[in-house]
Design a protein around this motif. Structure first.
Motif, PDB file in Angstrom:
ATOM      1  N   SER A   8      -2.251   5.775   8.062  1.00 40.82           N
ATOM      2  CA  SER A   8      -1.106   5.070   7.495  1.00 40.82           C
ATOM      3  C   SER A   8      -0.755   3.844   8.284  1.00 40.82           C
ATOM      4  CB  SER A   8       0.087   6.008   7.472  1.00 40.82           C
ATOM      5  OG  SER A   8       1.276   5.303   7.395  1.00 40.82           O
ATOM      6  N   SER A  11       2.361   3.072   5.426  1.00 42.77           N
ATOM      7  CA  SER A  11       1.664   3.433   4.214  1.00 42.77           C
ATOM      8  C   SER A  11       0.651   4.480   4.650  1.00 42.77           C
ATOM      9  CB  SER A  11       0.889   2.258   3.671  1.00 42.77           C
ATOM     10  OG  SER A  11       1.726   1.254   3.225  1.00 42.77           O
ATOM     11  N   MET A  13      -3.254   5.900   4.175  1.00 41.42           N
ATOM     12  CA  MET A  13      -4.571   5.591   3.632  1.00 41.42           C
ATOM     13  C   MET A  13      -5.520   6.698   4.014  1.00 41.42           C
ATOM     14  SD  MET A  13      -4.945   1.537   4.425  1.00 41.42           S
ATOM     15  CE  MET A  13      -4.977   1.786   6.191  1.00 41.42           C
ATOM     16  N   VAL A  15      -9.462   7.163   4.651  1.00 40.57           N
ATOM     17  CA  VAL A  15     -10.677   6.382   4.827  1.00 40.57           C
ATOM     18  C   VAL A  15     -11.800   7.298   5.254  1.00 40.57           C
ATOM     19  CG1 VAL A  15      -9.419   4.304   5.460  1.00 40.57           C
ATOM     20  CG2 VAL A  15     -10.137   5.867   7.242  1.00 40.57           C
ATOM     21  N   SER A  78       2.859   3.912   0.505  1.00 36.45           N
ATOM     22  CA  SER A  78       2.348   3.240  -0.683  1.00 36.45           C
ATOM     23  C   SER A  78       1.278   4.090  -1.356  1.00 36.45           C
ATOM     24  CB  SER A  78       1.756   1.883  -0.313  1.00 36.45           C
ATOM     25  OG  SER A  78       1.109   1.305  -1.433  1.00 36.45           O
ATOM     26  N   ASN A  81      -2.488   3.027  -1.457  1.00 36.46           N
ATOM     27  CA  ASN A  81      -3.382   3.235  -0.315  1.00 36.46           C
ATOM     28  C   ASN A  81      -3.955   4.648  -0.251  1.00 36.46           C
ATOM     29  OD1 ASN A  81      -3.169   0.608   0.687  1.00 36.46           O
ATOM     30  ND2 ASN A  81      -1.236   1.095   1.704  1.00 36.46           N
TER      31      ASN A  81
END
Length: 292
Positions: A8, A11, A13, A15, A78, A81
């Protein structure tokens, strides 16, 4: 084999990373779940109409607009993401925000803003124990009460019922969108102690304390029920004290294991791959990492 990491910037994410990372994230942490008694087999539930009436029109939207104040600096996670395959949703409640996955049928991160006044209001609130499937989530994309039946796992709160400052917030805390399948001994003993320690600190803090809670899934994680609700292999709780800029976290196995001391934020990031505080200033941890 590649492993997903939950990252994050405030946000969040996910990956791809090498399997050599020791403790990964949303798809990657822990062993088999232990056995225990099913929590609340005689507990009541709410009808879907009753459940929907708990939420304002704003809270019925797939958006964090109605609960941005639950995030540090009012900067919500978010959804853009989060990988589309996790089918994320943003769910607001009076006392917490949920980044929810329609794939795992669990929350990914639950965020609370605690302070001494809120916790003072929460003292003495009667626990309702009325669990219900979240009516804001489509059928087939959510956990149902039947998924937990016979699983020998508890419906484990991520935002604790004991943090609820009034009866409406208490009722909202029993939505299955705020639950993970949790080992009973972990839920009722070890994790309960962690929650109490966080409340104790937050009552003494000079301002707002933001708490991020969620599941972690190792390769080979189990599922329960017809809807295949993912069973976490570990559970995390990250605490950020806005006034002192201190942060620390627990990452515990979803089983009857001895409680471990909290870790500093950098260790949490390295251990889980989750940089949930993004660029927020972090100036230290809690004491010398002894119990709170």
């Amino acid at each position: 084999m590649k492993v997903r990491k939950f990252v994050s910037g405030l946000s969040v994410m996910l990956v791809m990373a090498c399997a050599s990372v020791q403790a990964k994230s949303i798809l990657d942490l822990i062993p088999t779940v232990g056995q225990g008694s099913q929590q609340g087999s005689r507990q009541s539930s709410l009808s879907q109409g009753e459940a929907l009436s708990l939420y304002s029109p704003g809270q019925q939207q797939n958006s964090f607009d109605d609960c941005s104040d639950k995030f540090p600096q009012t900067r919500p996670i978010s959804l853009a993401n989060v990988p589309a395959k996790m089918k994320p949703m943003a769910l607001c409640s009076d006392n917490f925000a949920v980044l929810y996955s329609q794939t795992s049928k669990t929350p990914l991160v639950v965020v609370e803003r605690l302070n001494s006044q809120l916790l003072q209001d929460a003292k003495g609130e009667e626990r309702t124990n009325a669990f219900y499937p979240d009516p804001r989530i489509p059928k087939g994309a959510r956990a149902e009460l039947s998924d937990y039946r016979g699983s020998n796992l508890d419906r484990g709160h991520q935002a604790p019922a004991a943090d609820a400052p009034d009866q409406k917030a208490m009722a909202q805390s029993f939505a299955l969108s705020n639950m993970i399948p949790q080992d009973p001994d972990n839920n009722r003993k070890i994790w309960s102690k962690v929650e109490k320690d966080v409340r104790k600190f937050s009552q003494r803090a000079g301002g707002n304390v933001f708490v991020f809670t969620g599941p972690l899934f190792d390769a080979g994680f189990q599922t329960i029920g017809e809807n295949k609700v993912w069973v976490p292999t570990r559970i995390f709780k990250l605490v950020y004290d806005e006034s002192s800029q201190r942060a620390w976290a627990y990452v515990l196995e979803n089983g009857n294991m001895p409680i471990q001391k909290p870790m500093d934020y950098q260790t949490f990031v390295e251990t889980t791959g989750m940089k949930l505080l993004g660029d927020l200033p972090v100036s230290g941890s809690v004491g010398r990492l002894s119990s709170i």
